[in-house]
Motif scaffolding. Structure first.
Motif, PDB file in Angstrom:
ATOM      1  N   GLU A  11       0.837  -1.183  -0.070  1.00  0.00           N
ATOM      2  CA  GLU A  11       0.368  -0.057  -0.015  1.00  0.00           C
ATOM      3  C   GLU A  11       0.908   1.112  -0.025  1.00  0.00           C
ATOM      4  OE1 GLU A  11      -3.235   0.542  -0.308  1.00  0.00           O
ATOM      5  OE2 GLU A  11      -3.315  -1.527  -0.898  1.00  0.00           O
ATOM      6  N   GLN A  12       1.902   1.320   0.804  1.00  0.00           N
ATOM      7  CA  GLN A  12       2.762   2.295   0.560  1.00  0.00           C
ATOM      8  C   GLN A  12       3.434   2.485  -0.704  1.00  0.00           C
ATOM      9  OE1 GLN A  12       3.113   4.533   3.115  1.00  0.00           O
ATOM     10  NE2 GLN A  12       4.528   5.979   1.909  1.00  0.00           N
ATOM     11  N   MET A  13       4.044   1.485  -1.299  1.00  0.00           N
ATOM     12  CA  MET A  13       4.490   1.273  -2.475  1.00  0.00           C
ATOM     13  C   MET A  13       3.513   2.079  -3.620  1.00  0.00           C
ATOM     14  SD  MET A  13       6.757  -1.865  -2.974  1.00  0.00           S
ATOM     15  CE  MET A  13       7.329  -1.687  -4.366  1.00  0.00           C
ATOM     16  N   LYS A  14       2.407   1.713  -3.442  1.00  0.00           N
ATOM     17  CA  LYS A  14       1.269   2.133  -4.465  1.00  0.00           C
ATOM     18  C   LYS A  14       1.262   3.517  -4.328  1.00  0.00           C
ATOM     19  CE  LYS A  14      -3.620   1.701  -5.280  1.00  0.00           C
ATOM     20  NZ  LYS A  14      -4.839   1.272  -4.887  1.00  0.00           N
ATOM     21  N   LYS A  15       1.265   4.385  -3.120  1.00  0.00           N
ATOM     22  CA  LYS A  15       1.277   5.619  -3.116  1.00  0.00           C
ATOM     23  C   LYS A  15       2.313   6.465  -3.508  1.00  0.00           C
ATOM     24  CE  LYS A  15      -1.676   5.352   1.358  1.00  0.00           C
ATOM     25  NZ  LYS A  15      -1.570   5.461   2.531  1.00  0.00           N
ATOM     26  N   GLU A  16       3.711   5.652  -3.397  1.00  0.00           N
ATOM     27  CA  GLU A  16       4.982   6.483  -3.713  1.00  0.00           C
ATOM     28  C   GLU A  16       4.986   6.332  -5.174  1.00  0.00           C
ATOM     29  OE1 GLU A  16       6.661   8.334  -1.792  1.00  0.00           O
ATOM     30  OE2 GLU A  16       5.602   7.788   0.091  1.00  0.00           O
ATOM     31  N   LEU A  17       4.642   5.032  -5.827  1.00  0.00           N
ATOM     32  CA  LEU A  17       4.785   5.004  -7.234  1.00  0.00           C
ATOM     33  C   LEU A  17       3.822   5.994  -7.749  1.00  0.00           C
ATOM     34  CD1 LEU A  17       4.808   0.957  -7.492  1.00  0.00           C
ATOM     35  CD2 LEU A  17       6.676   2.846  -8.192  1.00  0.00           C
ATOM     36  N   SER A  18       2.583   6.180  -7.235  1.00  0.00           N
ATOM     37  CA  SER A  18       2.014   7.204  -7.808  1.00  0.00           C
ATOM     38  C   SER A  18       2.414   8.534  -8.110  1.00  0.00           C
ATOM     39  CB  SER A  18       0.387   7.057  -7.268  1.00  0.00           C
ATOM     40  OG  SER A  18      -0.402   5.924  -7.566  1.00  0.00           O
ATOM     41  N   ASP A  19       2.924   8.975  -6.757  1.00  0.00           N
ATOM     42  CA  ASP A  19       3.714  10.258  -6.954  1.00  0.00           C
ATOM     43  C   ASP A  19       4.820  10.291  -7.856  1.00  0.00           C
ATOM     44  OD1 ASP A  19       3.737  12.845  -5.349  1.00  0.00           O
ATOM     45  OD2 ASP A  19       5.678  11.971  -4.762  1.00  0.00           O
ATOM     46  N   ILE A  20       5.608   9.154  -7.760  1.00  0.00           N
ATOM     47  CA  ILE A  20       6.587   9.225  -8.793  1.00  0.00           C
ATOM     48  C   ILE A  20       6.330   9.423 -10.042  1.00  0.00           C
ATOM     49  CG2 ILE A  20       8.545   7.715  -9.623  1.00  0.00           C
ATOM     50  CD1 ILE A  20       8.756   6.832  -6.704  1.00  0.00           C
ATOM     51  N   PHE A  21       5.304   8.596 -10.457  1.00  0.00           N
ATOM     52  CA  PHE A  21       4.869   8.570 -11.942  1.00  0.00           C
ATOM     53  C   PHE A  21       4.357  10.124 -12.130  1.00  0.00           C
ATOM     54  CE2 PHE A  21       3.660   3.765 -12.082  1.00  0.00           C
ATOM     55  CZ  PHE A  21       5.022   3.510 -12.153  1.00  0.00           C
ATOM     56  N   MET A  22       3.562  10.643 -11.246  1.00  0.00           N
ATOM     57  CA  MET A  22       3.048  11.965 -11.472  1.00  0.00           C
ATOM     58  C   MET A  22       4.063  13.133 -11.650  1.00  0.00           C
ATOM     59  SD  MET A  22      -0.257  13.809  -9.659  1.00  0.00           S
ATOM     60  CE  MET A  22      -0.410  12.333  -8.774  1.00  0.00           C
TER      61      MET A  22
END
Length: 116
Positions: A11-22
């Motif tokens: 779940e933490q990776m999901k949040k961070e990946l979304s931020d990195i992609f954006m």
């Protein structure tokens, strides 16, 4: 116990990946990417990242190529942000569930129209 931790890390990776992609990735091939889920193995060695991409098959393949090229950068950013001893190896997959759901909905609508 490890499944609870793996789910929490996912779940933490999901949040961070979304931020990195954006915010962090400047590759024009990586546009309109949504992270729908991250499944981390119990030993935290591998992470299957499920994504959706707005566009046709050509855009999806270009996005996957861009993500493959940026995989090292993405892993290092995840490692910095989550502070794991070893950052999981990332494997990107297209999440076909939304398209599948849309096809089912269209079929049901067609059946309802035919029945009336």
């Amino acid at each position: 116990m490890s499944n609870v931790r793996a789910n929490r890390v996912g779940e933490q990776m999901k949040k961070e990946l979304s931020d990195i992609f954006m915010r962090e990735l400047k590759d024009p091939r990586i546009e309109f990417v949504t992270v729908t889920g991250v499944d981390v193995t119990g030993d935290l060695q591998q992470a299957n990242v499920f994504i959706t991409v707005l566009g046709d098959d050509e855009q999806k393949e270009a996005t996957l190529a861009g993500l493959s090229k940026a995989k090292g950068f993405i892993r290092s950013e995840i490692g910095k942000r989550i502070r794991l001893r070893k950052t999981p190896e990332l494997f990107f997959h297209f999440d076909e569930s939304i398209e599948y759901g849309n096809r089912i909905e269209k079929l049901l609508q067609d059946i309802n129209r035919d029945g009336e």
